[in-house]
Design a protein around this motif. Structure first.
Motif, PDB file in Angstrom:
ATOM      1  N   LEU A  78       0.628 -76.490  83.495  1.00 17.95           N
ATOM      2  CA  LEU A  78       0.438 -75.678  84.698  1.00 17.95           C
ATOM      3  C   LEU A  78       1.832 -75.307  85.198  1.00 17.95           C
ATOM      4  O   LEU A  78       2.475 -76.072  85.915  1.00 17.95           O
ATOM      5  CB  LEU A  78      -0.335 -76.473  85.761  1.00 17.95           C
ATOM      6  CG  LEU A  78      -1.548 -77.272  85.244  1.00 17.95           C
ATOM      7  CD1 LEU A  78      -2.253 -77.980  86.391  1.00 17.95           C
ATOM      8  CD2 LEU A  78      -2.525 -76.395  84.480  1.00 17.95           C
ATOM      9  N   PRO A  79       2.325 -74.163  84.764  1.00 18.08           N
ATOM     10  CA  PRO A  79       3.731 -73.842  85.040  1.00 18.08           C
ATOM     11  C   PRO A  79       4.007 -73.385  86.463  1.00 18.08           C
ATOM     12  O   PRO A  79       5.156 -73.428  86.900  1.00 18.08           O
ATOM     13  CB  PRO A  79       4.032 -72.716  84.050  1.00 18.08           C
ATOM     14  CG  PRO A  79       2.727 -72.077  83.758  1.00 18.08           C
ATOM     15  CD  PRO A  79       1.675 -73.129  83.935  1.00 18.08           C
ATOM     16  N   SER A  80       2.975 -72.958  87.185  1.00 18.60           N
ATOM     17  CA  SER A  80       3.218 -72.320  88.481  1.00 18.60           C
ATOM     18  C   SER A  80       3.338 -73.340  89.594  1.00 18.60           C
ATOM     19  O   SER A  80       2.504 -73.408  90.505  1.00 18.60           O
ATOM     20  CB  SER A  80       2.129 -71.291  88.775  1.00 18.60           C
ATOM     21  OG  SER A  80       2.302 -70.199  87.905  1.00 18.60           O
ATOM     22  N   ILE A  81       4.399 -74.116  89.516  1.00 21.34           N
ATOM     23  CA  ILE A  81       4.595 -75.196  90.489  1.00 21.34           C
ATOM     24  C   ILE A  81       5.026 -74.653  91.847  1.00 21.34           C
ATOM     25  O   ILE A  81       5.088 -75.394  92.821  1.00 21.34           O
ATOM     26  CB  ILE A  81       5.626 -76.212  89.971  1.00 21.34           C
ATOM     27  CG1 ILE A  81       6.885 -75.470  89.488  1.00 21.34           C
ATOM     28  CG2 ILE A  81       5.046 -77.022  88.830  1.00 21.34           C
ATOM     29  CD1 ILE A  81       8.046 -76.369  89.197  1.00 21.34           C
ATOM     30  N   ILE A  82       5.314 -73.356  91.914  1.00 21.35           N
ATOM     31  CA  ILE A  82       5.592 -72.747  93.218  1.00 21.35           C
ATOM     32  C   ILE A  82       4.372 -71.944  93.677  1.00 21.35           C
ATOM     33  O   ILE A  82       3.840 -72.178  94.756  1.00 21.35           O
ATOM     34  CB  ILE A  82       6.835 -71.830  93.140  1.00 21.35           C
ATOM     35  CG1 ILE A  82       8.080 -72.655  92.784  1.00 21.35           C
ATOM     36  CG2 ILE A  82       7.027 -71.081  94.466  1.00 21.35           C
ATOM     37  CD1 ILE A  82       9.347 -71.843  92.613  1.00 21.35           C
ATOM     38  N   ASN A  83       3.912 -71.050  92.835  1.00 20.31           N
ATOM     39  CA  ASN A  83       2.840 -70.133  93.242  1.00 20.31           C
ATOM     40  C   ASN A  83       1.537 -70.827  93.627  1.00 20.31           C
ATOM     41  O   ASN A  83       0.879 -70.415  94.574  1.00 20.31           O
ATOM     42  CB  ASN A  83       2.545 -69.135  92.114  1.00 20.31           C
ATOM     43  CG  ASN A  83       3.483 -67.950  92.153  1.00 20.31           C
ATOM     44  OD1 ASN A  83       4.052 -67.641  93.195  1.00 20.31           O
ATOM     45  ND2 ASN A  83       3.650 -67.295  91.018  1.00 20.31           N
TER      46      ASN A  83
ATOM     47  N   ILE B  46      15.835 -59.839  82.154  1.00 17.42           N
ATOM     48  CA  ILE B  46      14.970 -58.830  81.548  1.00 17.42           C
ATOM     49  C   ILE B  46      13.928 -59.561  80.710  1.00 17.42           C
ATOM     50  O   ILE B  46      14.276 -60.372  79.853  1.00 17.42           O
ATOM     51  CB  ILE B  46      15.767 -57.890  80.623  1.00 17.42           C
ATOM     52  CG1 ILE B  46      17.087 -57.462  81.296  1.00 17.42           C
ATOM     53  CG2 ILE B  46      14.928 -56.674  80.243  1.00 17.42           C
ATOM     54  CD1 ILE B  46      18.026 -56.717  80.350  1.00 17.42           C
ATOM     55  N   SER B  47      12.656 -59.267  80.975  1.00 12.91           N
ATOM     56  CA  SER B  47      11.611 -60.022  80.295  1.00 12.91           C
ATOM     57  C   SER B  47      10.614 -59.113  79.594  1.00 12.91           C
ATOM     58  O   SER B  47      10.136 -58.136  80.158  1.00 12.91           O
ATOM     59  CB  SER B  47      10.864 -60.905  81.296  1.00 12.91           C
ATOM     60  OG  SER B  47       9.834 -61.617  80.633  1.00 12.91           O
TER      61      SER B  47
ATOM     62  N   ILE C 198       9.298 -68.379  84.300  1.00 10.42           N
ATOM     63  CA  ILE C 198      10.732 -68.673  84.165  1.00 10.42           C
ATOM     64  C   ILE C 198      11.384 -68.734  85.548  1.00 10.42           C
ATOM     65  O   ILE C 198      12.192 -69.627  85.822  1.00 10.42           O
ATOM     66  CB  ILE C 198      11.418 -67.626  83.251  1.00 10.42           C
ATOM     67  CG1 ILE C 198      11.027 -67.876  81.786  1.00 10.42           C
ATOM     68  CG2 ILE C 198      12.951 -67.671  83.403  1.00 10.42           C
ATOM     69  CD1 ILE C 198      11.467 -66.819  80.797  1.00 10.42           C
ATOM     70  N   MET C 199      10.988 -67.825  86.431  1.00  7.17           N
ATOM     71  CA  MET C 199      11.550 -67.890  87.784  1.00  7.17           C
ATOM     72  C   MET C 199      11.092 -69.168  88.483  1.00  7.17           C
ATOM     73  O   MET C 199      11.867 -69.810  89.186  1.00  7.17           O
ATOM     74  CB  MET C 199      11.167 -66.637  88.567  1.00  7.17           C
ATOM     75  CG  MET C 199      11.944 -65.403  88.076  1.00  7.17           C
ATOM     76  SD  MET C 199      11.640 -63.915  89.044  1.00  7.17           S
ATOM     77  CE  MET C 199      10.070 -63.383  88.387  1.00  7.17           C
ATOM     78  N   GLU C 200       9.837 -69.557  88.236  1.00 10.37           N
ATOM     79  CA  GLU C 200       9.354 -70.804  88.851  1.00 10.37           C
ATOM     80  C   GLU C 200      10.107 -72.016  88.323  1.00 10.37           C
ATOM     81  O   GLU C 200      10.212 -73.036  88.995  1.00 10.37           O
ATOM     82  CB  GLU C 200       7.848 -70.954  88.623  1.00 10.37           C
ATOM     83  CG  GLU C 200       7.078 -69.946  89.454  1.00 10.37           C
ATOM     84  CD  GLU C 200       5.586 -70.190  89.439  1.00 10.37           C
ATOM     85  OE1 GLU C 200       5.055 -70.645  90.465  1.00 10.37           O
ATOM     86  OE2 GLU C 200       4.946 -69.933  88.395  1.00 10.37           O
TER      87      GLU C 200
ATOM     88  N   TYR D  35      15.008 -71.969  73.537  1.00 14.23           N
ATOM     89  CA  TYR D  35      13.666 -72.023  72.974  1.00 14.23           C
ATOM     90  C   TYR D  35      12.579 -72.305  73.998  1.00 14.23           C
ATOM     91  O   TYR D  35      11.412 -72.348  73.651  1.00 14.23           O
ATOM     92  CB  TYR D  35      13.616 -73.062  71.855  1.00 14.23           C
ATOM     93  CG  TYR D  35      14.407 -72.626  70.650  1.00 14.23           C
ATOM     94  CD1 TYR D  35      13.796 -71.904  69.628  1.00 14.23           C
ATOM     95  CD2 TYR D  35      15.762 -72.876  70.543  1.00 14.23           C
ATOM     96  CE1 TYR D  35      14.503 -71.476  68.528  1.00 14.23           C
ATOM     97  CE2 TYR D  35      16.501 -72.441  69.448  1.00 14.23           C
ATOM     98  CZ  TYR D  35      15.851 -71.737  68.448  1.00 14.23           C
ATOM     99  OH  TYR D  35      16.564 -71.296  67.369  1.00 14.23           O
ATOM    100  N   GLY D  36      12.976 -72.528  75.251  1.00 17.72           N
ATOM    101  CA  GLY D  36      11.962 -72.812  76.257  1.00 17.72           C
ATOM    102  C   GLY D  36      12.469 -72.414  77.623  1.00 17.72           C
ATOM    103  O   GLY D  36      13.662 -72.150  77.817  1.00 17.72           O
ATOM    104  N   ARG D  37      11.557 -72.386  78.595  1.00 15.34           N
ATOM    105  CA  ARG D  37      11.902 -71.947  79.942  1.00 15.34           C
ATOM    106  C   ARG D  37      12.882 -72.888  80.612  1.00 15.34           C
ATOM    107  O   ARG D  37      13.862 -72.479  81.229  1.00 15.34           O
ATOM    108  CB  ARG D  37      10.625 -71.807  80.773  1.00 15.34           C
ATOM    109  CG  ARG D  37       9.671 -70.742  80.232  1.00 15.34           C
ATOM    110  CD  ARG D  37       8.427 -70.602  81.097  1.00 15.34           C
ATOM    111  NE  ARG D  37       7.505 -71.721  80.941  1.00 15.34           N
ATOM    112  CZ  ARG D  37       7.236 -72.612  81.861  1.00 15.34           C
ATOM    113  NH1 ARG D  37       7.794 -72.526  83.061  1.00 15.34           N
ATOM    114  NH2 ARG D  37       6.400 -73.592  81.625  1.00 15.34           N
ATOM    115  N   GLU D  38      12.586 -74.186  80.503  1.00 18.56           N
ATOM    116  CA  GLU D  38      13.450 -75.178  81.136  1.00 18.56           C
ATOM    117  C   GLU D  38      14.870 -75.071  80.573  1.00 18.56           C
ATOM    118  O   GLU D  38      15.851 -75.126  81.314  1.00 18.56           O
ATOM    119  CB  GLU D  38      12.861 -76.568  80.850  1.00 18.56           C
ATOM    120  CG  GLU D  38      13.585 -77.728  81.480  1.00 18.56           C
ATOM    121  CD  GLU D  38      13.507 -77.729  83.008  1.00 18.56           C
ATOM    122  OE1 GLU D  38      12.473 -77.283  83.551  1.00 18.56           O
ATOM    123  OE2 GLU D  38      14.489 -78.160  83.632  1.00 18.56           O
TER     124      GLU D  38
END
Lengths: 685, 685
Positions: A415-420, B158-159, B168-170, B282-285
């Motif tokens: 569940l990536p949306s830890i803000i939304n 740019i995505s 990614i922003m989260e 390779y990942g968002r984090e």
């Protein structure tokens, strides 16, 4: 010797209790009360009659009988308090959070030892000193926050560092990680990480005790104890993950020999963890992610379905899992797949990843999970569902929660949306679930878990191993590098095949020896140290006439004492060696010899004694394994014989801890036989 | 062709605006207003006169002149709206968030093309369709949340995927990552990731434009453009990190040849990124952690000081950095170290990590940072400071904030207590700082950044390369595998050394040829396909008599057409090959031959054309590099000659994109010379 009074006391006294919650003695009271401890709490503070509403006593003498005492007072005052409590108040468990003991110098060490003696004599247990305390589902006797959810289905966590324990919990809590018992062992005066683990093993009740154990370790004082109880717990169904910090410092330690250059105590830690079945982690985020994997149902195969409402994270997770050796198999066409596809919106994909689009609904998620659980050939599922923030998605998380509980296969929620959808994620976690906010970190953790072998069997391989002979040889040996004779005796006693060698003093003896050994043979001068430099080694001597000729030739070299006639081994050069690591025992290293070990560092390690399975898995780890098996027209070596030799060597070493260094070089092997040609053994008693 | 109206419009029309903020057209208005857009906002909604307080028009025709239009209406309605706006309202920038275009099938593709044509004809720009929109410091024209802090010192992002951009922003926002311009390119109808990057390059103003660029890419349509502008931006002082998802799918693509089995389009991506100087994630984090590293000052060396108030995280970070090739050097004793030590509490360590204990103060932190900045031989600092939750630690974070701003060396803040001192961390971030909550993830990111090479020079190596000849040979060649003659011509034109070969029809010719080439030579029968099987290859022919004898012998083999006399090359077997990747060009692979490439997969790759520096770094990546250089008594190869041959091959390929597959096998080298013995080239036009 941890005891029940520490875990489930009926009464707790906080010595050094304070009204100031910014002081440890104040915070402990606050935590105990705030976390709803059901028993009696007593404060000891000479200046107060009540501390945070709790009755306060002027001294320990005035306290009633009490199960557990937590001391947050200066180090020098602790001994007397412990003495009073343990002797007069029937107190059987102590937590000393105070610093100023062993870590502060000789004076503190002495104080610490006195308290341990006192506690030992009275059959009581002690955690600390210099720690943050202990938390169990019954009480939170720590001076720190956060207090994580403490439930019997959470993780047990034992930490060799208090601050690190706090930071690890801060990493785990946002992911929904729950805890059961948390022990900060501090100076480990009476109980170190291994001792607490031993207690958890000895009191383990299947289905009741916490199943997941996390360890943060800075020093392994008793590797055998750790190995024994970790293996035992894992065999009972537990999962253990651990950080052993300090891999690099150890790695840089100067090596004493060619073999040692590749070993280090970190290699020993690595070998120990693998033998025990402990998942080794290197950071807090990794540890808590692995812990969350453990909190899910067990993945019993390597095939996963990825269910997602967004392409990107599904692809990144596929990459991470496939690169890590798991499988995201394409779901083959079938009536079940057809039926599922019809339930999804047009444009959805039911291959794998299963992408049910940004508009996908809770109901559709339920259908997909059901199909994966019942119809598709997968062993588990990862569900990715976030939100661009347009509307709440609680219904989706409700379905996910239900399915995670009803499915037999593990479902990993991303569940990536830890803000939304912060609130929706919190709601989901409040139902006892974990969350993996980053799919790639999950992928790596899952990969790590799936590649950790089960605990190795603890039986010792003894077939054809003459332990008495080994002991006799070692006991009679002097310190230092051993002579070829002693090495031969040791190898023969352990059943490690070696080239036959006979020293001949005369030409006749040389011919007899060569005939007995069988042609071709190698002839070496005995006496001079640098044999090759003086032309004292002759390879491939093929017949009697040649033996005679070479004997006379060698016999003319200065310093000659005889001529060694040896079997001519042939084949691939192998590498087998070991070093003794203080407390751990022998780390056995194997691989192909020459450049493979020296340049390519293609070496596998294991902790003695080894089983055939462990030797097998060591060899399979080698990048050069294909060459060992024989590649193209190149002959390989007898793999099962190599495994047996590795095991025999490890059994030999287990009975000869005086051997600090051992190096078979070369060990030559082909498809028929493997023979030790030369070896170096250093003994230190 | 992005334009300024997209980035800094004076007026924005939202077509499909709504009062319902759970609809995209409602949320965009809300975001624009909420984020304080300074220009005019107009709504278009036939049913309302005001939308969320903004004047609403019944149709696009009624709108005044407007710079940017954001369309959140059904796909089929978009063309007419764009037509009206671009032709009548002077609108030069469009964002179409609506789905239902190219991604939905043929009909949608056609619609999309029509809109692009229209926009192109009118010199306007288009983002989308099927995207979340665009955010700049001037406006937040997206229908999603969160809206990160948008400042010109943030990252450009740019995505290729809208949902992934959100996630990614989260991941970045909690670490304090700020953004400048965020582009979700959706279907990339007119502008893909490469095009936006090109615009950012072409309009780059040093010291003013955002310095950090993040990319999330699913398809690289124009690798050359990406390479050109990424390299250009990095040379101007930018830092770029990117995720290219889909490494595993590509990796499993069936390979067409022995060489290809090791290549894949992912190898091409890898090679492209390395050539451009892009840090591959390779990942968002990982991406957001690398981005936070970029937001700090540049680390100009490999030596770091670790400053910590807790042992554990300091040790784990040391492990991660040292294992990743950075250095945590011991601080040698000096007056400065003495002076610092006196300012810290007893028990503190001023070696490295510098541990100033759990009781360490803000003032002490300041002193330590100053010493690291001014006195100690380190290139940067990592500061670890959390809290057990007893009291706030804002003073420490204030000092840290000040020091980060005043120091010339980078300071990486690790504030792990995201629960205990949540407010203090938020305060710290609010001052424009980033935070690395996990030290090991920072360690890995830093390692990755430091190991990414700078962009490769873009000049082509042409010394002694006859481009005209190459073109002529290729243009005259037929499709398929090429004859030895053509291969020789190509190698000769590129200056790639090869064994000399002469075909002899008579004994006299054979003797002459062998004499010309120089003994020893190899003789091979010409004609039969399986030369070895029919005994048609003779190695090591040493003199005239032997040439005569072997000529007659070979001349008797059935099907003989002549006898090839070839130079006898010797030395280490090397590997050099290439495959052509659609759009990318040639991926060149090199290493040691035989088992090194086939079993140990010890191969380095690079994207043609290559510079000498790139070839050098490719060879140094090999595990077998030591063997190439010559190990112990084993002769190595002429490394700089090998590098030159790699570069020459890459220049040849750059002028012959019709070559789809090339494999020099074997390539033999010693310390004097390296010679191509045989090669396979496949051409497809």
């Amino acid at each position: 010797m941890i005891n029940e009074k520490l875990l489930t006391p009926k009464s707790i006294a906080v010595v050094g209790a304070s009204n100031n919650t910014m002081k440890p003695g104040g915070k402990i009271i606050k935590n105990l009360v705030g976390n709803g401890f059901q028993g009696e709490i007593y404060a000891v503070n000479p200046h107060e009659t009540k501390v945070q509403g709790i009755p306060s006593f002027a001294s320990a003498e005035e306290l009633p009988s009490v199960d557990l005492a937590v001391l947050a007072i200066p180090a020098r005052l602790c001994f007397n308090i412990v003495k009073t409590l343990v002797e007069q108040n029937d107190t059987k468990a102590f937590i000393i959070v105070s610093a100023g003991f062993g870590e502060a110098g000789e004076e503190g060490k002495k104080l610490e030892r006195q308290i341990v003696d006192l506690v030992d004599r009275n059959d009581a247990c002690l955690i600390g000193p210099n720690c943050i305390g202990v938390m169990t589902p019954s009480h939170a006797s720590v001076f720190t926050t956060p207090i994580p959810p403490l439930t019997s289905d959470g993780c047990d966590f034992i930490s060799g560092s208090g601050a690190t324990a706090v930071f690890i919990m801060e990493s785990g809590i946002p992911k929904g990680l729950r805890f059961a018992n948390v022990f900060s062992v501090g100076n480990s005066a009476q109980n170190g990480v291994e001792d607490v683990l031993a207690y958890l093993d000895e009191t383990y009740v299947p289905g009741v005790s916490p199943r997941v154990k996390l360890l943060y370790i800075e020093n392994i004082d008793n590797p055998d104890k750790l190995l024994f109880h970790a293996s035992s717990l894992i065999r009972k169904g537990c999962r253990i993950a651990a950080i052993k910090a300090g891999s690099s410092t150890a790695g840089s330690r100067a090596a004493s020999s060619h073999t040692g250059a590749l070993t280090s105590s970190d290699a020993a830690v690595e070998a120990l963890f693998r033998k025990a079945g402990i998942v080794r982690c290197y950071g807090r985020e990794e540890l808590t992610t692995v812990a969350c994997v453990f909190m899910c149902k067990e993945l019993k195969g390597k095939k996963l379905a990825i269910i997602t409402h967004a392409g990107g994270p599904g692809v990144m997770l596929t990459d991470a899992l496939e690169n890590g050796g798991l499988k995201i198999p394409q779901i083959p066409d079938s009536p079940a797949r057809q039926t599922l596809k019809e339930k999804l919106f047009p444009g959805s994909s039911v291959e794998n990843p299963i992408d049910f689009l940004a508009t996908g609904t809770a109901e559709q998620l339920g259908e997909i999970v059901d199909a994966c659980e019942n119809d598709f050939d997968v062993d588990g599922m990862a569900v990715i569902f976030g939100s661009p923030g347009l509307f709440p998605i609680r219904d989706v998380y409700e379905v996910l929660d239900q399915k995670m509980k009803s499915c037999k296969k593990p479902v990993y929620p991303i569940l990536p949306s830890i803000i939304n959808v912060k609130e929706d994620v919190a709601y989901f976690l409040s139902h006892g679930n974990v969350n993996f906010p980053d799919e790639v970190l999950l992928g790596k953790a899952l990969t790590k878990v799936i590649h950790t072998p089960p605990p190795a069997p603890s039986e010792l391989f003894l077939e054809g191993i003459d332990v008495d002979a080994i002991r006799k040889i070692v006991e009679n040996a002097e310190d230092g590098y051993q002579s070829p004779e002693i090495i031969h005796q040791l190898f023969d006693a352990a059943g490690i095949p070696r080239v036959q060698e006979i020293v001949a003093k005369t030409e006749t003896e040389a011919v007899l020896a060569a005939t007995k050994i069988g042609f071709p043979v190698v002839m070496k001068v005995v006496g001079p140290v640098h044999k090759t430099d003086v032309g004292g080694v002759v390879l491939n001597v093929r017949n009697v006439a040649q033996v005679q000729k070479e004997f006379h030739h060698l016999n003319r070299i200065e310093g000659v004492q005889g001529v060694l006639i040896a079997q001519m081994a042939s084949g691939i050069e192998l590498f087998l060696g070991a070093t003794y690591e203080q407390n751990f025992g022998h780390v056995v290293l194997c691989g192909m010899g020459g450049i493979y070990v020296e340049v390519l560092k293609d070496v596998a390690s294991g902790l003695a004694p080894l089983s055939i399975n462990e030797a097998q898995s060591m060899l399979r780890q080698l990048r050069s394994y294909k060459l060992l098996k024989g590649y193209r027209k190149q002959e390989g070596v007898n793999i099962s014989l190599f495994e047996e030799i590795i095991v025999r060597l490890s059994s030999l070493l287990r009975h000869a801890t005086e051997i600090k260094e051992l190096d078979i070089n070369p060990l030559l092997g082909n498809e028929k036989e493997i023979l030790a040609v030369d070896a170096r053994i250093r003994i230190k008693k």
